[in-house]
Design an enzyme around this catalytic site. Structure first.
Site, PDB file in Angstrom:
ATOM      1  N   GLN A 102     -48.637  50.081 150.127  1.00  0.00           N
ATOM      2  CA  GLN A 102     -48.876  49.653 148.838  1.00  0.00           C
ATOM      3  C   GLN A 102     -47.728  50.806 148.454  1.00  0.00           C
ATOM      4  O   GLN A 102     -47.745  51.936 148.653  1.00  0.00           O
ATOM      5  CB  GLN A 102     -50.157  49.595 148.233  1.00  0.00           C
ATOM      6  CG  GLN A 102     -51.058  50.514 148.847  1.00  0.00           C
ATOM      7  CD  GLN A 102     -52.683  50.856 148.445  1.00  0.00           C
ATOM      8  OE1 GLN A 102     -52.863  51.858 147.556  1.00  0.00           O
ATOM      9  NE2 GLN A 102     -53.504  50.183 148.842  1.00  0.00           N
ATOM     10  N   HIS A 135     -47.704  51.996 143.727  1.00  0.00           N
ATOM     11  CA  HIS A 135     -48.169  52.034 142.275  1.00  0.00           C
ATOM     12  C   HIS A 135     -47.289  52.364 141.491  1.00  0.00           C
ATOM     13  O   HIS A 135     -46.350  53.324 141.712  1.00  0.00           O
ATOM     14  CB  HIS A 135     -49.559  53.214 142.277  1.00  0.00           C
ATOM     15  CG  HIS A 135     -51.200  53.404 143.291  1.00  0.00           C
ATOM     16  ND1 HIS A 135     -51.252  52.198 143.182  1.00  0.00           N
ATOM     17  CD2 HIS A 135     -50.816  54.058 144.369  1.00  0.00           C
ATOM     18  CE1 HIS A 135     -52.694  52.024 144.236  1.00  0.00           C
ATOM     19  NE2 HIS A 135     -52.005  53.812 144.651  1.00  0.00           N
ATOM     20  N   GLU A 164     -51.570  59.926 143.339  1.00  0.00           N
ATOM     21  CA  GLU A 164     -52.425  60.159 143.516  1.00  0.00           C
ATOM     22  C   GLU A 164     -52.104  61.387 145.171  1.00  0.00           C
ATOM     23  O   GLU A 164     -51.910  61.451 145.012  1.00  0.00           O
ATOM     24  CB  GLU A 164     -53.474  59.275 144.563  1.00  0.00           C
ATOM     25  CG  GLU A 164     -51.970  58.705 145.608  1.00  0.00           C
ATOM     26  CD  GLU A 164     -52.680  57.340 145.599  1.00  0.00           C
ATOM     27  OE1 GLU A 164     -53.344  56.402 144.450  1.00  0.00           O
ATOM     28  OE2 GLU A 164     -52.933  57.091 146.937  1.00  0.00           O
ATOM     29  N   HIS A 200     -46.842  53.544 150.865  1.00  0.00           N
ATOM     30  CA  HIS A 200     -48.146  54.921 151.136  1.00  0.00           C
ATOM     31  C   HIS A 200     -49.188  53.451 151.320  1.00  0.00           C
ATOM     32  O   HIS A 200     -49.263  52.203 151.280  1.00  0.00           O
ATOM     33  CB  HIS A 200     -48.855  55.638 151.048  1.00  0.00           C
ATOM     34  CG  HIS A 200     -49.477  55.069 149.260  1.00  0.00           C
ATOM     35  ND1 HIS A 200     -48.734  54.509 147.948  1.00  0.00           N
ATOM     36  CD2 HIS A 200     -50.428  54.815 149.544  1.00  0.00           C
ATOM     37  CE1 HIS A 200     -49.929  54.383 147.223  1.00  0.00           C
ATOM     38  NE2 HIS A 200     -51.040  54.423 147.800  1.00  0.00           N
ATOM     39  N   ARG A 258     -49.781  45.755 146.123  1.00  0.00           N
ATOM     40  CA  ARG A 258     -49.247  45.488 148.205  1.00  0.00           C
ATOM     41  C   ARG A 258     -48.257  44.637 148.152  1.00  0.00           C
ATOM     42  O   ARG A 258     -47.900  43.979 147.463  1.00  0.00           O
ATOM     43  CB  ARG A 258     -50.900  44.182 148.403  1.00  0.00           C
ATOM     44  CG  ARG A 258     -51.590  44.691 149.045  1.00  0.00           C
ATOM     45  CD  ARG A 258     -52.035  43.933 149.167  1.00  0.00           C
ATOM     46  NE  ARG A 258     -54.268  44.055 148.798  1.00  0.00           N
ATOM     47  CZ  ARG A 258     -54.587  43.578 147.841  1.00  0.00           C
ATOM     48  NH1 ARG A 258     -54.506  42.185 147.793  1.00  0.00           N
ATOM     49  NH2 ARG A 258     -55.808  44.232 146.838  1.00  0.00           N
TER      50      ARG A 258
END
Ligand code: ZN
Length: 320
Positions: free
Chosen positions: A97, A99, A117, A174, A194
């Site tokens: 996936q 972001h 993250e 990642h 995804r």
């Protein structure tokens, strides 16, 4: 009034996932059953699952409500609590996936924040690895390889070990792979695109992929994985017993570690600090804490005394 809300203890929100396991119960001792428990949202004010506050004026209510009703208690000027801290138990591989960043999410995801993250690896079975980045040199090559399903050749995998720290800025492809237990600190966002899900079935069907949006946001060429990983040896090289150690500075948050052996006193300027106890036991301002506890030092908490033998991961929001 201020004092009763100086330290807010939280009750996590748990999620069931196709790739989840049993370590959140077995290793952290949470009162949660099921063989596919993937995530423990320990410090969350997200609309998809908020932690509950255990004590003080907001006892029994969600962190989301508390932040919305009293932003200054957290040193905030808006009702949105900016960070989300989770424990993740991957018994099996998570989907590959990516972001979006703040700007892309604002335009394409209804004003949601983007998602940066980082992962602090708590446990990893021998041979455990992550997907981190890709090998495509151009966006066209990336698109072609994804469309042809040449996933193994396209995505990079790296070995990881307990104590490693991994930064996942927006745009970084990642995936956590099976055998890893980690603490994730992130922007308060649940926007995930995804790219590939190993053609698995969950509740009878394949999960939706978001290839087009992924192709919009994936960084090309990818960052060198070596620049995104801080190995345990490097982190341990600094002698930091009873002092706050900066683990990572992201544009949206700063991550710290406190290795507590005895006592540690911290003076605070205000704002909030999110804290998770990842090992051991002790106390904070005389209140018992142990492995698996999540709490927030609020703006009302200006002096804090930790005592015990424990390891804590702390995070603070950075405002631009
Ligand atoms: Zn992610």
């Amino acid at each position: 009034m201020a004092d009763r809300d100086a330290i807010l203890f939280l009750i996590p929100y748990f999620t069931e996932n196709v790739w989840g396991g049993t370590r959140l119960h077995d290793v952290f001792g949470y009162d949660v059953t099921g063989s596919h428990i993937g995530e423990c949202w320990g410090i969350s004010a997200h609309g998809h699952g908020s932690s509950l506050i255990r004590n003080g004026r907001f006892a029994g209510r969600t962190l989301r409500e508390a932040a919305a009703e009293d932003p200054p208690l957290f040193g905030l000027t808006t009702p949105e609590f900016p960070l989300l801290v989770k424990l993740i138990d991957a018994a099996d591989d998570l989907s590959i996936q990516v972001h979006p960043d703040d700007e892309y999410a604002r335009i394409h995801e209804n004003g949601s924040p983007g998602k940066s993250e980082c992962w602090y690896i708590l446990d990893a079975l021998p041979g455990a690895e992550l997907v981190l980045g890709h090998r495509a040199k151009t966006r066209e090559e990336l698109k072609e390889k994804i469309e042809r399903g040449e996933m193994a050749a396209l995505f990079r995998t790296v070995p990881v070990f307990p104590g490693d720290l991994i930064h996942i800025p927006p745009g970084t492809v990642h995936a956590i792979k099976g055998g890893i237990l980690l603490l994730e600190t992130q922007q308060n966002s649940d926007i995930t695109y995804r790219v590939y899900d190993y053609d698995r079935l969950w509740q009878g069907k394949k999960r939706e992929l978001h290839v087009e949006k992924s192709l919009d946001v994936i960084r090309v060429p990818a960052e060198d994985p070596g620049k995104l990983i801080t190995r345990k040896e490097e982190i341990e090289r600094q002698e930091t017993e009873n002092r706050l150690q900066v683990l990572m500075e992201d544009p949206h948050f700063t991550l710290f570690r406190l290795r507590l052996k005895g006592r540690a006193e911290l003076a605070r300027d205000g704002g909030f600090t999110a804290v998770t106890v990842i090992r051991g036991a002790g106390s904070v301002n005389g209140l018992s804490i142990r492995k698996g506890d999540h709490f927030i030092l609020t703006d009302a908490c200006r002096e804090v005394m930790f005592a015990g033998d424990a390891e804590l991961i702390l995070s603070e929001a950075v405002f631009s």
